[in-house]
Design a protein around this motif. Structure first.
Motif, PDB file in Angstrom:
ATOM      1  N   LYS A  14     121.362 144.054   2.718  1.00  0.00           N
ATOM      2  CA  LYS A  14     121.621 142.609   2.651  1.00  0.00           C
ATOM      3  C   LYS A  14     120.673 141.765   3.492  1.00  0.00           C
ATOM      4  CE  LYS A  14     126.556 142.784   1.682  1.00  0.00           C
ATOM      5  NZ  LYS A  14     126.973 144.152   2.073  1.00  0.00           N
ATOM      6  N   HIS A 151     132.751 155.004   6.355  1.00  0.00           N
ATOM      7  CA  HIS A 151     131.373 154.538   6.204  1.00  0.00           C
ATOM      8  C   HIS A 151     131.233 153.419   5.178  1.00  0.00           C
ATOM      9  CE1 HIS A 151     130.987 158.455   8.175  1.00  0.00           C
ATOM     10  NE2 HIS A 151     129.987 157.858   8.801  1.00  0.00           N
ATOM     11  N   GLY A 152     132.319 153.025   4.535  1.00  0.00           N
ATOM     12  CA  GLY A 152     132.247 151.929   3.567  1.00  0.00           C
ATOM     13  C   GLY A 152     133.561 151.811   2.826  1.00  0.00           C
ATOM     14  N   ILE A 154     136.053 149.981   3.213  1.00  0.00           N
ATOM     15  CA  ILE A 154     137.119 150.051   4.222  1.00  0.00           C
ATOM     16  C   ILE A 154     138.446 149.535   3.662  1.00  0.00           C
ATOM     17  CG2 ILE A 154     137.736 149.362   6.588  1.00  0.00           C
ATOM     18  CD1 ILE A 154     135.102 150.951   6.348  1.00  0.00           C
ATOM     19  N   VAL A 170     133.945 140.282   7.526  1.00  0.00           N
ATOM     20  CA  VAL A 170     134.251 139.507   6.337  1.00  0.00           C
ATOM     21  C   VAL A 170     133.238 138.379   6.256  1.00  0.00           C
ATOM     22  CG1 VAL A 170     135.933 138.097   7.600  1.00  0.00           C
ATOM     23  CG2 VAL A 170     136.085 138.224   5.126  1.00  0.00           C
ATOM     24  N   SER A 171     132.851 138.039   5.028  1.00  0.00           N
ATOM     25  CA  SER A 171     131.921 136.921   4.869  1.00  0.00           C
ATOM     26  C   SER A 171     132.551 135.872   3.963  1.00  0.00           C
ATOM     27  CB  SER A 171     130.597 137.442   4.318  1.00  0.00           C
ATOM     28  OG  SER A 171     129.743 136.390   4.031  1.00  0.00           O
ATOM     29  N   THR A 172     132.587 136.122   2.661  1.00  0.00           N
ATOM     30  CA  THR A 172     133.208 135.140   1.749  1.00  0.00           C
ATOM     31  C   THR A 172     134.720 135.330   1.670  1.00  0.00           C
ATOM     32  OG1 THR A 172     132.959 136.635  -0.125  1.00  0.00           O
ATOM     33  CG2 THR A 172     131.137 135.111   0.306  1.00  0.00           C
ATOM     34  N   GLY A 173     135.230 136.500   2.014  1.00  0.00           N
ATOM     35  CA  GLY A 173     136.666 136.788   1.898  1.00  0.00           C
ATOM     36  C   GLY A 173     137.040 137.381   0.542  1.00  0.00           C
ATOM     37  N   THR A 175     136.317 140.307  -0.890  1.00  0.00           N
ATOM     38  CA  THR A 175     136.757 141.714  -0.887  1.00  0.00           C
ATOM     39  C   THR A 175     138.195 141.827  -0.380  1.00  0.00           C
ATOM     40  OG1 THR A 175     134.465 142.207  -0.317  1.00  0.00           O
ATOM     41  CG2 THR A 175     135.990 144.051  -0.329  1.00  0.00           C
TER      42      THR A 175
HETATM   43  O1  LIG Z   1     133.921 138.873   2.593  1.00  0.00           O
HETATM   44  P1  LIG Z   1     132.984 139.465   1.606  1.00  0.00           P
HETATM   45  O2  LIG Z   1     131.893 138.504   1.187  1.00  0.00           O
HETATM   46  O3  LIG Z   1     133.694 140.024   0.403  1.00  0.00           O
HETATM   47  O4  LIG Z   1     132.203 140.633   2.321  1.00  0.00           O
HETATM   48  C1  LIG Z   1     132.886 141.611   3.072  1.00  0.00           C
HETATM   49  C2  LIG Z   1     132.497 142.988   2.640  1.00  0.00           C
HETATM   50  O5  LIG Z   1     131.084 143.179   2.907  1.00  0.00           O
HETATM   51  C3  LIG Z   1     130.951 144.367   3.676  1.00  0.00           C
HETATM   52  O6  LIG Z   1     130.916 145.480   2.834  1.00  0.00           O
HETATM   53  P2  LIG Z   1     129.591 145.963   2.115  1.00  0.00           P
HETATM   54  O7  LIG Z   1     129.267 145.056   0.960  1.00  0.00           O
HETATM   55  O8  LIG Z   1     128.503 146.120   3.129  1.00  0.00           O
HETATM   56  O9  LIG Z   1     130.000 147.356   1.487  1.00  0.00           O
HETATM   57  P3  LIG Z   1     130.546 148.664   2.220  1.00  0.00           P
HETATM   58  O10 LIG Z   1     132.029 148.588   2.074  1.00  0.00           O
HETATM   59  O11 LIG Z   1     129.955 149.778   1.443  1.00  0.00           O
HETATM   60  O12 LIG Z   1     130.104 148.665   3.648  1.00  0.00           O
HETATM   61  C4  LIG Z   1     132.242 144.442   4.482  1.00  0.00           C
HETATM   62  O13 LIG Z   1     132.471 145.763   4.956  1.00  0.00           O
HETATM   63  C5  LIG Z   1     133.283 143.987   3.476  1.00  0.00           C
HETATM   64  O14 LIG Z   1     133.744 145.046   2.678  1.00  0.00           O
END
Ligand SMILES: O=P(O)(O)OC[C@H]1O[C@H](OP(=O)(O)OP(=O)(O)O)[C@H](O)[C@@H]1O
Ligand SMILES: Nc1ncnc2c1ncn2[C@@H]1O[C@H](COP(=O)(O)OP(=O)(O)OP(=O)(O)O)[C@@H](O)[C@H]1O
Length: 233
Positions: A14, A151-152, A154, A170-173, A175
């Motif tokens: 990213k 590792h991802g 989550i 969290v960025s946009t929320g 997920t």
């Molecule tokens: O709030 P959002 O914009 O939805 O972003 C949050 C997501 O971004 C990151 O995951 P990433 O995309 O890095 O994938 P990962 O789960 O494989 O680490 C983080 O771990 C959240 O799952």
């Protein structure tokens, strides 16, 4: 590669495009970097530099051991890896926030001020890519949790009973929403940082500080003043 060339570690994923854009604006001829995602080193002989592409979580390690002189890395990763590096600049992109979240159907009760009462979460399991940060957060509250390192993806863990909660960025929320999780505790914000190997920073001070100043000026021109010089982590 000449002996005093600067090795710059950039994270794939990213943060790569914004990191390259900033370096290009600072004068490095790195247009071709990252075009082929399997190529991991790029020499920039005209700039006396070399760019290496690393896994984001590995950047502090490359910089701490001096395999790279400087690197671009998220503050989240920097806190979790806890490597001995100099943090030079907040680059103000890659904004995200650490927080704790839980399934919407098992939220803790609320306190009078509207925040969630976390005390019932003592000794519960927290799925996270950031076990160190999670433990720091809960121990500051006088609580103990059991971190489960993943590792991802989550957000999956509490949905299938692997953990009662998650600690993640969290960025946009989006997920969280798609997985029916609700934030129960904000922790802290994180952006991308410029870091340096401590010995390189001393030995190659003018070069590294020169780049730092250029980037800081660029950020100020963009309306985002960032402090220069080494900061405490
Ligand atoms: O709030 P959002 O914009 O939805 O972003 C949050 C997501 O971004 C990151 O995951 P990433 O995309 O890095 O994938 P990962 O789960 O494989 O680490 C983080 O771990 C959240 O799952
Ligand atoms: N959703 C997001 N929005 C904004 N920035 C993010 C987001 N997710 C991660 N970041 C930032 O980008 C950095 C790199 O994230 P990225 O998803 O590219 O790699 P990663 O999968 O976390 O790394 P690794 O492959 O080493 O585990 C993070 O450390 C964080 O600083």
């Amino acid at each position: 590669m000449a002996q005093n060339d600067l090795t710059i570690a950039l994270p794939k994923g990213k943060l790569l495009v914004d990191s390259l854009n900033l370096l290009q604006k600072a004068g490095l001829r790195c247009e071709h970097v990252g075009e082929d995602s399997r190529q991991l080193t790029f020499d920039l002989p005209e700039d006396g530099a070399r760019i290496i592409i690393c896994r984001p979580t590995d950047i502090p390690t490359y910089v701490e051991y001096g395999a790279a002189d400087i690197g671009f890395v998220g503050k989240d990763t920097l806190l979790e890896q806890n490597c001995d590096v100099a943090e030079l600049l907040d680059l103000k992109f890659g904004f995200c926030r650490f927080m704790v979240a839980m399934p919407e159907e098992s939220l803790p009760p609320r306190l009078a001020d509207g925040s969630y009462d976390l005390s019932g979460l003592n000794h519960k399991r927290v799925a996270t890519k950031f076990p160190r940060v999670a433990q720091m957060f809960f121990s500051e509250k006088g609580m103990q949790v059991t971190p489960i390192k993943l590792h991802g993806n989550i957000e999956l863990a509490p949905r299938v009973g692997l953990a009662e909660m998650i600690m993640d960025i969290v960025s946009t929320g989006t997920t969280l929403r798609l997985n029916r999780l609700i934030e129960v505790a904000p922790i802290m914000e994180a952006t991308t940082r410029l870091i340096a190997n401590r010995v390189s920073y001393r030995m190659n001070y003018e070069r590294i500080q020169g780049l730092c100043t250029k980037i800081r000026d660029l950020l100020e021109d963009l309306g985002d003043p960032a402090a220069g010089g080494e900061k405490e982590q």
